[in-house]
Structure formats: structure tokens, C-alpha cells
Enzyme design. Structure first.
Site, PDB file in Angstrom:
ATOM      1  N   GLU A 123      25.047   4.671   2.687  1.00  0.00           N
ATOM      2  CA  GLU A 123      24.905   4.926   4.110  1.00  0.00           C
ATOM      3  C   GLU A 123      24.929   3.581   4.850  1.00  0.00           C
ATOM      4  OE1 GLU A 123      21.383   7.038   5.383  1.00  0.00           O
ATOM      5  OE2 GLU A 123      22.209   7.313   7.368  1.00  0.00           O
ATOM      6  N   ALA A 256      14.384   2.742   2.409  1.00  0.00           N
ATOM      7  CA  ALA A 256      14.746   3.620   1.306  1.00  0.00           C
ATOM      8  C   ALA A 256      15.931   4.487   1.712  1.00  0.00           C
ATOM      9  CB  ALA A 256      13.576   4.507   0.916  1.00  0.00           C
ATOM     10  N   GLU A 258      18.041   8.336   0.986  1.00  0.00           N
ATOM     11  CA  GLU A 258      17.849   9.713   0.524  1.00  0.00           C
ATOM     12  C   GLU A 258      18.997  10.269  -0.316  1.00  0.00           C
ATOM     13  OE1 GLU A 258      18.394   8.785   3.791  1.00  0.00           O
ATOM     14  OE2 GLU A 258      19.703  10.225   4.800  1.00  0.00           O
ATOM     15  N   HIS A 291       9.477  11.039   3.685  1.00  0.00           N
ATOM     16  CA  HIS A 291      10.659  10.988   4.544  1.00  0.00           C
ATOM     17  C   HIS A 291      11.937  11.205   3.728  1.00  0.00           C
ATOM     18  CE1 HIS A 291      12.997   9.457   8.052  1.00  0.00           C
ATOM     19  NE2 HIS A 291      13.818   9.036   7.097  1.00  0.00           N
ATOM     20  N   GLU A 292      12.088  10.457   2.667  1.00  0.00           N
ATOM     21  CA  GLU A 292      13.327  10.575   1.882  1.00  0.00           C
ATOM     22  C   GLU A 292      13.401  11.946   1.215  1.00  0.00           C
ATOM     23  OE1 GLU A 292      15.256   8.312   2.732  1.00  0.00           O
ATOM     24  OE2 GLU A 292      13.743   6.878   3.417  1.00  0.00           O
ATOM     25  N   GLU A 314      17.682  11.920  11.410  1.00  0.00           N
ATOM     26  CA  GLU A 314      16.599  10.932  11.383  1.00  0.00           C
ATOM     27  C   GLU A 314      15.429  11.313  12.285  1.00  0.00           C
ATOM     28  OE1 GLU A 314      16.346   9.077   9.066  1.00  0.00           O
ATOM     29  OE2 GLU A 314      18.369   8.741   8.328  1.00  0.00           O
TER      30      GLU A 314
HETATM   31  N1  TRP Z   1      18.895   7.031   5.779  1.00  0.00           N
HETATM   32  C1  TRP Z   1      17.907   6.032   5.481  1.00  0.00           C
HETATM   33  C2  TRP Z   1      16.597   6.613   5.909  1.00  0.00           C
HETATM   34  O1  TRP Z   1      16.267   6.688   7.029  1.00  0.00           O
HETATM   35  C3  TRP Z   1      18.137   4.739   6.186  1.00  0.00           C
HETATM   36  C4  TRP Z   1      18.873   3.716   5.419  1.00  0.00           C
HETATM   37  C5  TRP Z   1      18.571   3.249   4.201  1.00  0.00           C
HETATM   38  C6  TRP Z   1      19.967   2.977   5.827  1.00  0.00           C
HETATM   39  N2  TRP Z   1      19.455   2.266   3.856  1.00  0.00           N
HETATM   40  C7  TRP Z   1      20.309   2.079   4.834  1.00  0.00           C
HETATM   41  C8  TRP Z   1      20.715   2.971   6.966  1.00  0.00           C
HETATM   42  C9  TRP Z   1      21.350   1.198   4.945  1.00  0.00           C
HETATM   43  C10 TRP Z   1      21.762   2.099   7.081  1.00  0.00           C
HETATM   44  C11 TRP Z   1      22.079   1.212   6.075  1.00  0.00           C
HETATM   45  O2  TRP Z   1      15.862   7.096   5.154  1.00  0.00           O
HETATM   46 ZN    ZN Z   2      15.807   8.770   7.265  1.00  0.00          ZN
END
Ligand code: TRP
Ligand code: ZN
Length: 852
Positions: A123, A256, A258, A291-292, A314
Site C-alpha cells: 500500500e 502497520a 493490514e 485496527h489492522e 481508514e
Molecule cells: N493501511 C495502513 C493502515 O492504516 C497504513 C499504511 C501502512 C501505509 N503502511 C503504509 C500507508 C505505507 C501508506 C504507505 O493500517
Molecule cells: Zn488503517
């Protein structure tokens, strides 16, 4: 790499991908410098999209071969961003082999290495650094993955298949976008457990860590199981695979991730033991694990159509994890903490050049939009929606959301439609919250006439850089109550929906002798402006039944007192000091709440508050005023503080539960104050006796504040020099808590320390972020703080653009300050830009902060 002029992506340009993906199978031949990735992807024309060529994203991948239905590609166009080729308008199979170099990947996006372990972060757009693929969230597919490697532990998404010698097979039946792909390979050990879901599925749970860390996983595992059963109980959502893996990684850009069935965590949000982690660390681990995990339904099963919809997953998932933590630990304290974070980060963002709507309309680099506005304000919108429709309708709406959209990639329109369909309510005005940036100002005046409480509201949404046209009024749910002069509640909480620019509300309260309590529970993310006598605030501070507003009344008294001290250099308001003992000493109140009452607004918060009132904040006066106030509080409450320290009511043996943590936090707040007047004797005693990190730091931080921590810091280093997570604390605290302007010089010394491994994001954040968090030092009048931060961001940017870009937000508040400081900050930012070498990430941030 360095585009001449990186182009913006616009929400209005969304087009569906011309093909659907039925199936993905990937084989990884892992090698530190030459990993081969073989892909086989089954495409079929998307009946809902316009016909078009096949465009696959790909960055930094070396193509070895590619075929469509076994035949070589005809006239492919390959550039820095991907590959475009004509493809059949019937189903076809793409096959390719590419080579990538994980060891050279310092950006920590895509497939990279951390301490000899392979891991991924996809991500938002990292999968394109692994192989050619339509790397966009609306393309969802089941994945089969084969990993070929001699490493002992080989993991990917979904459920495990055959495990041979030197290879492993994973299969994820749930269609997912590429950003949820993950792979991990390394010499890891598991802390394992099981969870049986309400549907009877027996799930194997594993937390994978480096050998030696397995003794620090128990709390994360416990938090995971509690999260799983909470999501079943509260949202009716059960886990959907036979295995759930979590991996702790030392080098990670964020908190972190997910990834489906294989969450990857920054090690600092997994590993905890009483000796190494504070109560706050435990609470954060619990919140992030939750959260994750919650993303499995809000994010993974239902994902985002495009990255403009990021708040769909989010905001909702933050809302869910906040609710979970509140259920586990108590809602009153959790709400106060969350509002402090919201104001400290999101209001700050909203007040500066980086302001943007919860759903932005354009971006250059999507990584720059994982912001407090998308996350924290996004969560507030869910909370408001819930209070507008009620708990029961909220639950019905969520059931409908999961039923209607499971397996889909959705938009905010889809989300709001669910609530409209479930409740019959028109949410057109509510939708403005997603589109208009800025923190609404809500002015309120109250009066009581013949037993009727009358509230006159006026709302105003300030201009923000992204949107100059006049903004429309939003719907603001305002929870209101009233407290009689005798201290009894005369109006229990009622909800007023403020929908117009100006609006009034009336409540029969049967007395003229009362004070209104407005915006209870912080029912909307607004700045409430209310001119009420100090005595009325003191009444609410003493008697409000709404814990948030009780705290808020004390906070407002503190802010007013501090603001007066800052602007005219005077002494603390005795009315504030006199109001404290009855609350701080009230044994019927939660100790954690009493500790929060003792916490003064941060220097940055005061700077923001002053700027809102059109004063130019002087960082030195703010720091000096806060110190004087703390000394005055210590003198005024000395007896109470000593009583707290002598009988804190904490059972022997450390337990991270909220009750014990609250008592420790009250005791450590008392200690912090007493240290200001006793020369540090109590703190030194606690430091040498502490058997847990909370109490060690509870003593160490005040010693740093009074400049008497040299021995303690040396002892701390000796004890913890081989523990990377604790060493991060050692770095960040001595810079972050340094008094006056001394933090910049300390940071300048610590960047020379052999343990300053600046390529590790946690360590970089400890030192450079530690300085940025020390308001008076970062804003040191000689500009040394700004220069040091800019130097290091420039150094980090080519290595890790994402983390460098994120940290440029330290400069987002520059317009608040005096012209000298503004000029120094502008120079620092212009110097960064003048290199002409900034990444797209940092280039966008610097440009936006400077105002292009
Ligand atoms: N989706 C992740 C969260 O909110 C956020 C995240 C983790 C993220 N690593 C990242 C977003 C790297 C951008 C780039 O739990
Ligand atoms: Zn998230």
C-alpha cells in the site's frame, strides 16, 4: 525517477480498468539482489469499462520475458511507469518474468530486506515495484503464491498449501487488490495461539518475530484475540481464513499494514514486556493490532474504488479501533486522548498549507495523503453519522453495508447511500464534511429566560488553500446539557443538529440558575467559541457529568491562564490553581482522568491556540510560561502530590491493564511536578527502583526537563544499548524533553552517535522527529533546529522518500510565527527545493507547504 513535472491525479478522472482479473499466480525465486518474479494473470474484458489497451504498472522491474496467450507481445511500450500493449477483447492469459533487487530497496516499498528478512509493503502503490500489474484498488483477484527460498519461514496471504523443502505455497481465495499482497521470508519464530470463531472456524494465530523476541508477543496476541471477539460481538464479523499471521519488522515506514491474512507490523507496535514498554506502548499496540485486524472487513472484504476514497476504509477503521479501545479501557479517558490527538494533528493540518478535505480531489503522491485529516477527521465523521442516526440504525446500516458491498471496491457515495437506504435520511448536507476542508468555527452564546435555556449558534468554515470559494454550512451534531449552580445536572444530554449558518435551540430546564454544557463528548470536530465567565467554567470543571466537558472546562481555564502568562508575562491565574485540588484529589474519579487533568496543553497546542486568536506565538515565552505554571501547580498541590506518591494504590507486580496504568500515570504526573521543586530526589529514587519502563521513564523525563539526567541517561544507555526499541526511546526523550532551546544542540550531538542508524525509520524519527516535537528547540531563535531538520530530510529523501516527505510536515505551521522564523523556515524549504533532486513525495510536500 525525477520527473520534470510530476503530474497530479484527479478524482474526476476516474475510469474503470478495461479488464477484470480472474486469477493471479505468482512464483518468487527469492534472492537478495536478484529475485525473479514469475506471474501468470488471467484477464477478461471488463463489460463495464470502455475498451482500451492493456496498461500494467511497473517501476524498477527488469522485464525478462512476457507473453499474451503464449505469444510474444506486439509493440509493447515500456517507460518508467509501466508497460502498455494492445490486448485481445476476449479472455487471455498474461505471463511474465521480471527481476528485482530487494537489497537495493531502501525506500521500504515493494519487496525489501530488513535484517536479512524479505518483506513487502504494497500500500498504496508498491506492488508495481514487484511485477507488472494493474496496481489499483478496484482490480481485485484471488492470488496463488509460490515462494522458492532456503529460508525457514515463508509466508504469504491466505491459507498455506504444500510446504516442500525450499518452497512454500499459499492461496488466498478472497479477491483482493494488489495493495493487500504480502510476502515474508526469513529466520523467524512464532508465538502461536488459536481462536475459534463464532462460525466454528478454528483459526491458527501466529506472531512471527526475530529469535529472541518471542517473549514479548503475549500482549499483542491477547489484544488480537480480544479484537477478534469484539468484531464478532459488536459488528457480527468473523474471521474468514484458517490462519492469521502477524510479522514484526524493524524497518517500516508506518505503523502497520493490514495485508490479507498476513499483517505486517512495525516491531514497535508488537513487542512489549514490562521492562521495555510503557503503558502508552501497550495501549498503542492494542489499538493498532485491533485496527489492522478490523481492516479485514473494513478495507479488505470491502475496499476502496480509488485512493481518493481512502477514508472509506481508514476513517471507519479508526472509528472502530477507537470504539474497541474505549470498550476495553473506558470511554471517557479514551475520548479525551483521541480529541487531543485530533486537535494536535488534524486541527493543526487543517489550519495550515496542507489542509485538504477528508476526501481529497487531487494528489501528486498518494502516500502524502495518509494524513490526520483522512484518518482522524475521517473517524470523527463516522462518529457524527452514528450520533445523527442513532446506535440501532448505525448497526443496521453496517449490516447492510457488508451485505451489499462484500467483495467490492467502493466509494463514499456507496457508503452514504447505505445510511440513506437504512434510515431514510437525506445525507446530502452531511456529505459536505467529506468535500470541504477546514475546521468549522462554532460560536455559541447561551442565556436562560424563565427556566428556558436558549442557545444561539453560528457556524463558519474558514478558507483553506485548496478551496477559495465560499463554503456551505455543514450539519453539526452538538450535544448539550446543563448543570445547576448547586452542582446538579438540570438538563441531561440532548442532541442539537445545527444545519444553518445561524440557528437557535431551546430547552426547558426549570431553573434560571444553571450553566450550559455545550459540545459534550466533543460531538463534532469543530472549534467551539464561547465567551463564558471563569466561574461558570469552574462550575463545569467541578460538576459536569459529561467527563469530556469536565476535562475540557479545566483545559480551557488552563489555556486562558497560560495565554495570559505568555502574552503579558504575569503569574498563573489563582482561580485555575484553586480549581485543581478538588478534581485532582477526588478519589471517586478515575486516576487516569485525574492525570489527564494535570496535563497542560502542549507548547504546540498553545502556539496553535494563540495563532487562532491572531497572536504571533513566541516559542520561548510559551515554554517559559508552561514551566512557571508547572512550578506553580507543584507548589499549590504539593500535599496532594505527595499523598498520591505515598499511596498510589498500585498492586505489586506490573500489569498493563487500564486501571493500573491510570494509577501509574497519576503517580508519574505527581512525580513530574514534584521534581520541579525538589531538585529531583524523588525521581532519582524512582528511577533506580523502577521495575517497569513506565516508571523508569516517569522518572527519567522530569529529570531531563530539569537538566539533571546525565547519570540516569548513562545508566539507561548501559542497560539498554542492545535493545533497539528501548534505544529509540533513549534518543527521542533526551531531545524531546530537553528544556528551553537546548534540544537542537543535543540532536546535533546525537546524530554523531554510533547508534544513530539514520536509515532505520524508527531511529530517524526518534532523533529528527524528537527534535521536531520539542517546540522551543525546533523553533530555536537561531534557526539551528530548522537547519538540522532540513539537512537530514535532504539526506534521507533519496534513500526513503516516503518517510522524508511525512516528516516535512514539521514545517507545516510556519506561517504562525514571526517574520524572522518564517524567513528561516522558508530558507530551509527553498534550500531543499533548490537541490532539484527532491523525490516526488518530498517535492510535493515542500511545494504545498511553501504554497507552490
Ligand atoms: N493501511 C495502513 C493502515 O492504516 C497504513 C499504511 C501502512 C501505509 N503502511 C503504509 C500507508 C505505507 C501508506 C504507505 O493500517
Ligand atoms: Zn488503517
Amino acid at each position: 525517477m525525477k520527473d520534470a513535472a510530476p503530474r497530479a491525479v484527479h478524482l474526476s478522472q476516474y475510469r474503470p480498468f478495461p479488464y477484470l482479473v480472474d486469477d493471479v499466480s505468482l512464483t518468487f525465486h527469492l534472492h537478495p539482489t536478484e529475485t525473479h518474479v514469475v506471474s501468470r494473470i488471467a484477464f477478461r474484458p471488463n463489460p463495464e469499462a470502455e475498451r482500451g489497451p492493456l496498461h500494467l504498472d511497473g517501476e524498477g522491474v527488469r522485464l525478462v520475458r512476457a507473453t499474451i496467450d503464449g505469444a510474444p507481445l506486439r509493440d509493447p511500450r515500456i517507460d518508467d511507469h509501466g508497460l502498455t500493449v494492445e490486448a485481445p477483447d476476449t479472455p487471455f492469459v498474461w505471463e511474465a518474468e521480471v527481476v528485482i533487487d530487494p537489497s537495493a530497496n531502501t525506500a521500504l516499498e515493494g519487496l525489501y530486506m530488513s535484517n536479512g528478512m524479505f518483506c513487502t509493503q504494497c500500500e498504496a502503490e508498491g506492488f508495481r515495484k514487484i511485477t507488472y500489474y494493474p496496481d489499483r484498488p478496484d482490480v481485485m483477484a484471488p492470488f496463488d503464491v509460490r515462494i522458492v527460498s532456503d529460508l525457514p519461514v515463508l509466508l504469504s496471504n491466505g491459507d498455506p498449501g504444500d510446504r516442500g523443502i525450499g518452497s512454500a505455497q499459499w492461496s488466498d481465495p478472497h479477491p483482493k487488490p494488489a495493495y493487500l499482497f504480502a510476502l515474508v521470508a526469513g529466520d523467524l519464530v512464532a508465538h502461536s495461539d488459536r481462536f475459534v470463531t463464532m462460525e466454528g472456524r478454528d483459526v491458527a494465530l501466529n506472531i512471527w518475530v526475530r529469535p529472541g523476541d518471542e517473549g514479548r508477543c503475549a500482549y499483542a496476541m491477547d489484544a488480537l484475540k480480544r479484537s477478534m471477539s469484539w468484531d464478532e460481538r459488536v459488528y457480527g464479523r468473523a474471521y474468514d481464513l484458517d490462519v492469521f499471521n502477524i510479522v514484526a519488522v524493524d524497518d517500516f515506514n508506518m505503523g502497520a499494514m493490514e495485508n490479507k491474512g498476513l499483517n505486517i507490523f512495525n516491531a514497535r507496535y508488537v513487542l512489549a514486556s514490562p521492562e521495555t514498554a510503557t503503558d502508552a506502548d501497550y495501549a498503542r499496540i492494542e489499538a493498532i493490532i485491533a485496527h489492522e485486524y478490523f481492516h479485514n472487513w473494513t478495507g479488505n472484504r470491502i475496499t476502496c474504488r480509488d485512493w481518493f476514497q481512502l477514508c472509506l476504509k481508514e476513517g471507519l477503521t479508526v472509528y472502530r479501533d477507537q470504539h474497541f479501545s474505549g470498550d476495553e479501557r473506558g470511554h471517557a479517558v479514551k475520548r479525551i486522548e483521541d480529541v487531543q490527538i485530533l486537535r494536535g494533528r488534524q486541527f493543526r493540518e487543517d489550519a495550515g498549507p496542507l489542509a485538504h478535505p477528508v476526501r481529497p480531489r487531487s494528489y501528486i503522491e498518494i502516500n502524502n495523503f495518509y494524513t490526520a485529516t483522512v484518518y482522524e477527521k475521517g473517524a470523527e465523521l463516522i462518529g457524527m453519522l452514528r450520533s445523527l442516526v442513532g446506535d440501532e440504525a448505525y448497526r443496521r446500516a453496517l449490516d447492510l453495508y457488508f451485505e451489499r458491498h462484500d467483495g467490492q471496491a467502493c466509494t463514499i457515495e456507496d457508503w452514504l447511500r447505505i445510511f440513506e437506504d437504512a434510515t431514510g435520511r437525506d445525507l446530502a448536507q452531511f456529505a459536505l464534511w467529506y468535500a470541504q476542508a477546514g475546521t468549522p468555527r462554532l460560536d455559541v452564546t447561551t442565556r436562560i429566560e424563565d427556566g428556558t435555556l436558549i442557545l444561539d449558534f453560528a457556524q463558519h468554515l474558514p478558507e483553506t488553500p485548496d478551496m477559495e470559494e465560499k463554503k456551505a454550512p455543514q450539519v453539526i451534531p452538538v450535544a448539550v446539557g446543563a448543570i445547576g449552580r448547586d452542582g446538579r445536572e438540570v438538563l441531561p444530554t440532548r442532541l442539537v443538529e445545527v444545519t444553518c449558518a445561524e440557528q437557535s435551540a431551546r430547552f426547558e430546564i426549570g431553573t434560571d440558575d444553571a450553566v450550559a454544557s455545550v459540545l459534550r463528548g466533543f460531538s463534532a470536530p469543530v472549534i467551539l467559541r464561547q465567551d463564558i465567565p471563569r466561574a461558570d467554567r469552574a462550575l463545569l470543571f467541578a460538576h459536569d457529568t459529561d467527563p469530556f466537558n469536565k476535562w475540557e472546562a479545566g483545559r480551557t481555564l488552563a489555556k486562558d491562564a497560560l495565554a495570559a502568562m505568555i502574552t503579558d508575562g504575569g503569574e498563573p491565574d489563582p482561580a485555575y490553581l484553586d480549581a485543581l485540588p478538588s478534581v485532582v484529589g477526588d478519589e471517586t474519579l478515575d486516576p487516569a482522568f485525574r492525570a489527564l487533568v494535570l496535563g497542560l496543553p502542549s507548547d504546540d497546542d498553545m502556539a496553535q491556540t494563540l495563532a487562532q486568536a491572531h497572536h504571533v506565538p513566541d516559542p520561548r515565552s510559551i515554554d517559559a510560561a508552561r514551566q512557571r505554571m508547572q512550578v506553580a501547580m507543584a507548589r499549590h498541590l504539593e500535599a496532594d502530590f505527595r499523598a498520591v506518591i505515598e499511596s498510589p494504590g498500585i498492586p505489586d507486580g506490573y500489569s498493563p491493564d487500564a486501571e493500573s496504568a491510570g494509577r501509574r500515570s497519576l503517580r508519574n504526573a505527581a512525580l513530574a511536578h514534584l521534581t520541579l521543586i525538589d531538585g529531583g530526589d524523588l525521581a532519582r529514587a524512582q528511577f533506580s527502583q523502577a521495575d517497569n519502563m513506565t516508571d523508569s521513564l516517569g522518572a527519567l523525563v522530569p529529570l531531563i526537563r530539569i537538566g539533571a539526567a546525565e547519570d540516569a541517561l548513562a545508566a539507561f544507555y548501559d542497560r539498554w544499548q542492545n535493545d533497539r526499541l528501548v534505544l529509540d526511546k533513549w534518543f527521542s526523550l533526551q531531545i524531546g524533553a530537553a528544556p528551553g532551546e537546548t534540544g537542537a544542540a543535543i540532536a546535533a550531538r546525537l546524530v554523531e552517535h554510533p547508534d544513530f542508524d539514520w536509515k532505520n525509520p524508527n531511529r530517524f524519527r526518534s532523533v529528527i522527529g524528537g527534535l521536531g516535537m520539542n517546540h522551543s528547540s525546533f523553533h530555536a531563535a537561531d534557526g539551528s533546529g530548522y537547519r538540522l531538520v532540513a539537512d537530514w530530510l535532504l539526506r534521507l529523501d533519496p534513500v526513503n522518500p516516503q518517510t522524508a516527505a511525512r516528516m516535512t510536515t514539521l514545517f507545516e505551521t510556519w506561517k504562525r510565527y514571526d517574520v524572522d522564523r518564517q524567513e528561516m523556515i522558508r530558507d530551509a524549504l527553498e534550500r531543499m527545493r533548490a537541490t532539484g533532486e527532491l523525490s516526488r513525495d518530498t517535492g510535493e510536500m515542500v511545494g504545498r507547504i511553501l504554497g507552490r
